[in-house]
Write a protein that holds these residues in place. Structure first.
Motif, PDB file in Angstrom:
ATOM      1  N   PRO A 553       0.824  -1.221   0.000  1.00 41.24           N
ATOM      2  CA  PRO A 553       0.000   0.000   0.000  1.00 41.24           C
ATOM      3  C   PRO A 553       0.857   1.270   0.000  1.00 41.24           C
ATOM      4  N   TYR A 554       1.969   1.241   0.733  1.00 40.40           N
ATOM      5  CA  TYR A 554       2.827   2.426   0.802  1.00 40.40           C
ATOM      6  C   TYR A 554       3.494   2.695  -0.546  1.00 40.40           C
ATOM      7  N   LEU A 555       3.900   1.638  -1.235  1.00 41.67           N
ATOM      8  CA  LEU A 555       4.482   1.787  -2.575  1.00 41.67           C
ATOM      9  C   LEU A 555       3.511   2.488  -3.510  1.00 41.67           C
ATOM     10  N   TYR A 556       2.256   2.000  -3.536  1.00 40.82           N
ATOM     11  CA  TYR A 556       1.271   2.577  -4.456  1.00 40.82           C
ATOM     12  C   TYR A 556       0.872   3.988  -4.028  1.00 40.82           C
ATOM     13  N   PHE A 557       0.862   4.238  -2.713  1.00 38.89           N
ATOM     14  CA  PHE A 557       0.555   5.590  -2.244  1.00 38.89           C
ATOM     15  C   PHE A 557       1.623   6.578  -2.712  1.00 38.89           C
ATOM     16  N   LEU A 558       2.899   6.226  -2.517  1.00 39.70           N
ATOM     17  CA  LEU A 558       3.980   7.108  -2.954  1.00 39.70           C
ATOM     18  C   LEU A 558       3.975   7.294  -4.472  1.00 39.70           C
ATOM     19  N   GLN A 559       3.644   6.223  -5.202  1.00 41.02           N
ATOM     20  CA  GLN A 559       3.528   6.353  -6.662  1.00 41.02           C
ATOM     21  C   GLN A 559       2.418   7.342  -7.019  1.00 41.02           C
ATOM     22  N   TYR A 560       1.290   7.206  -6.343  1.00 44.64           N
ATOM     23  CA  TYR A 560       0.164   8.111  -6.608  1.00 44.64           C
ATOM     24  C   TYR A 560       0.573   9.562  -6.394  1.00 44.64           C
ATOM     25  N   GLN A 569      -1.186  11.538 -15.611  1.00 43.90           N
ATOM     26  CA  GLN A 569      -2.537  11.165 -15.209  1.00 43.90           C
ATOM     27  C   GLN A 569      -2.782   9.659 -15.253  1.00 43.90           C
ATOM     28  N   ASP A 570      -2.356   9.006 -16.328  1.00 44.38           N
ATOM     29  CA  ASP A 570      -2.605   7.563 -16.465  1.00 44.38           C
ATOM     30  C   ASP A 570      -1.891   6.780 -15.363  1.00 44.38           C
ATOM     31  N   ASP A 571      -0.635   7.148 -15.093  1.00 43.19           N
ATOM     32  CA  ASP A 571       0.110   6.465 -14.035  1.00 43.19           C
ATOM     33  C   ASP A 571      -0.493   6.757 -12.665  1.00 43.19           C
ATOM     34  N   THR A 572      -1.023   7.971 -12.479  1.00 42.33           N
ATOM     35  CA  THR A 572      -1.670   8.325 -11.211  1.00 42.33           C
ATOM     36  C   THR A 572      -2.899   7.458 -10.976  1.00 42.33           C
ATOM     37  N   LYS A 573      -3.720   7.311 -12.009  1.00 44.44           N
ATOM     38  CA  LYS A 573      -4.932   6.484 -11.896  1.00 44.44           C
ATOM     39  C   LYS A 573      -4.574   5.024 -11.633  1.00 44.44           C
TER      40      LYS A 573
END
Length: 645
Positions: A553-560, A569-573
């Motif tokens: 979850p932390y990995l995806y949060f930091l990516q977001y 935008q696409d990578d954020t989504k």
């Protein structure tokens, strides 16, 4: 007055280790309880059972009748008589509990029972009751009902209908008539049903009571009762074919019973087997204890029987382990290797955790000196050979990364940059596992505004993180864990302890002195406990002084956050979608409430306040206390009220 022995001792459904109380029912035959006016007897003390919509299912009111005519009594006889709004003279249910306490010369009141405690022997529960010869009206429908298993038989039901019932002096919890209601007991019929169970069904019931004693009663004493477990077995017996209850199918039968119990708790409704309208769980399970009890049950169900090995009652776990050892001297090598690797990971986590816990509330200087001392000792011990050398090699990098992160936090505060010394220390722990060390490095870059380096580190973590292999590791607290991934088995079977660096993902831990290297969204976790929450902590809750988060979850949060800043935008989504999927599907999350708090803040940034509020609310259902979700809810509601969202 008559005394009847009831309960598990009379049914043969207990063991020495369960140490069941002795249950005795004391009833008076001088009182005539009736359901039909034709059963009224002249010269006797008669009471009419009232079972209408004003009474809770499974309960009744007792209306006083005249001795000279089959008519209601119209005057209050004593302190135990009460005239209700309809003018009926009703008997208070405190009559027998007061009498029992006086009759026994003391004892502890517990519901309708009066318990006598005996030093060095089992406690005895005495329950006062009045016998009614007629089968209760509320249970008449049960006589015509027939389950899938065609059990109980018509002959058994016919016998049950002739056993009558008792009324016991206790009302339904929360009822408006709690002091006047009497619980209807069909204990004779229930004992008959228990005598008609086979050995597999009896074993399931006994095992459920052992599980209850081991896993639930130690934490939640008055929530799930053995009578609820008995009800589960009776319900499942009636709704399954008799061929299901085979001795060689015991584990499946037990799992089915636990699933039924799980559903009852989920719906907070355990229907009485004979009077289904009577919810045995009403008022027994609080909103705070419910998710924890469900979590415990899920752990036991998912363990596929291995949870039984932890039962100390009657040395069950030890005896089962002995049987397993005799049956299976040599296990599959992959399973052994996976077990050893995972245990190694847990020991690394626990050892570093204990050291960090000792400095969790210390100043920066004391923490840095303590970590340096640990590192010096590990360097000295690493000169040894064998397991000592291996242990030092596994532990030292963790302290190095934490030390580097603290130094980076100080650098950021004073110089708005990161020193080479800090980066050097952090780099020591980049390969402790797949992600936790690298995520600390990414946090440092993120908090200093270097999004390009942050994105590079995050991309490297995602590339190395194989969802079919990497196993999350968290020993901060006990939570239900699923079995390892198949890929983890394969890796473990072909590698030694070095497999930790590409087959495990430890949760990420931040001390307060690392605060300048923690994203502001995660900093709330450092202040999750109110003064009131602190009073409800125990000695195993020291982890709550940290900011803790699971790797994925932390990995995806930091990516977001990073991709959003970069305008991709696409990578954020995609990152947000991955975060949602992980929280929803990943079973081995030790800090799911934290992940939900991070997701809620992402939803706020997406201008979706309702979705954010839902995240925080779900987080609170998982952990009602010591949860930063309370802060987020207050903050978000304030923002919404002021029209900023």
């Amino acid at each position: 007055m008559f005394i009847i022995f009831l309960g598990s001792l009379s049914e043969g459904t207990t063991t020495i280790g369960l140490d069941s109380d002795s249950d005795r029912l004391i009833f008076w035959n001088k009182l005539n309880v009736i359901q039909d006016w034709k059963d009224w007897q002249p010269g006797e003390t008669n009471y009419l059972m009232i079972q209408d919509e004003s009474v809770s299912p499974g309960y009744c009111l007792l209306q006083c009748l005249r001795k000279d005519a089959p008519l209601p009594c119209n005057h209050v006889c004593n302190v135990y008589s009460f005239r209700d709004r309809a003018g009926r003279i009703l008997l208070r249910n405190s009559l027998f509990s007061d009498f029992m306490a006086s009759f026994l010369g003391g004892g502890i009141k517990h519901g309708p029972a009066c318990t006598q405690q005996h030093l060095g022997s089992k406690d005895t529960d005495f329950v006062g009751a009045i016998y009614c010869k007629a089968w209760p009206l509320q249970a008449r429908q049960w006589l015509d009902w027939q389950g899938v298993g065609q059990w109980p038989s018509d002959d058994v039901k016919r016998y049950c209908s002739n056993t009558g019932c008792f009324v016991v002096g206790v009302g339904s919890k929360g009822s408006q008539n709690e002091e006047l209601e009497w619980r209807i007991s069909t204990c004779f019929a229930e004992r008959c049903l228990m005598f008609n169970l086979n050995i597999t069904q009896i074993r399931c019931y006994v095992l459920m009571k052992m599980i209850l004693k081991t896993y639930i009663k130690t934490h939640y004493e008055d929530t799930i009762s053995s009578f609820m477990c008995k009800t589960v077995v009776l319900q499942l017996t009636a709704n399954t074919q008799s061929s299901f209850w085979r001795e060689n199918n015991l584990l499946v039968c037990l799992s089915s019973c636990l699933l039924v119990l799980n559903n009852y708790i989920l719906n907070e409704n355990c229907p009485h087997f004979i009077i289904p309208g009577n919810n045995l769980m009403a008022g027994h399970i609080s909103s705070e204890s419910k998710p924890h009890i469900l979590e415990i049950l899920q752990y036991i169900i998912n363990s596929k029987g291995t949870a039984l090995l932890e039962i100390e009652c009657d040395d069950l776990g030890e005896r089962l382990q002995l049987k397993l050892n005799n049956l299976c001297v040599v296990k599959v090598s992959g399973s052994v290797s996976a077990y050893l690797l995972y245990i190694t990971a847990e020991m690394v986590h626990c050892t570093t955790w204990q050291c960090l816990t000792s400095v969790r509330n210390s100043s920066d200087e004391i923490t840095i000196r303590t970590l340096m001392k640990y590192l010096s000792k590990l360097v000295i011990l690493s000169q040894c050979q064998g397991l000592d050398k291996t242990a030092c090699r596994l532990l030292a990098p963790w302290f190095g990364t934490t030390l580097g992160s603290i130094l980076a936090s100080q650098n950021t505060e004073h110089y708005n940059g990161i020193s080479e010394e800090a980066l050097t220390w952090i780099s020591l722990g980049l390969n402790t596992d797949v992600s936790s060390g690298k995520l600390k490095l990414a946090s440092v870059f993120y908090c200093t505004g270097d999004v390009q380096k942050t994105e590079t580190v995050l991309r490297d973590i995602e590339r190395c993180y194989d969802l079919n292999i990497v196993e999350p590791v968290c020993k901060c607290h006990n939570y239900i864990k699923k079995y390892e991934r198949k890929g983890f088995y394969a890796i473990s079977d072909n590698h030694n302890e070095d497999a930790l660096q590409y087959a495990t993902a430890f949760c990420v831990r931040f001390l307060r002195c690392e605060i300048n290297c923690i994203p502001k969204e995660l900093q709330y976790e450092l202040f999750k406990s109110t003064e009131e929450d602190l009073a409800f902590r125990d000695e195993d809750d020291e982890w709550m002084d940290f900011a803790m988060v699971d790797t994925l979850p932390y990995l995806y949060f930091l990516q977001y956050r990073t991709y959003r800043y970069l305008g991709r935008q696409d990578d954020t989504k995609k990152a947000l979608s991955n975060l949602i999927r992980t929280i929803d599907q990943e079973t081995n999350l030790g800090h799911k409430e934290t992940a939900l708090n991070l997701l809620g803040q992402c939803m706020e940034q997406e201008n979706r306040p309702t979705a954010a509020l839902r995240c925080y609310t779900v987080s609170l259902t998982l952990r009602g206390r010591n949860n930063a979700a309370k802060i987020h809810i207050c903050r978000l509601l304030s923002t919404m009220i002021n029209g900023q969202a």
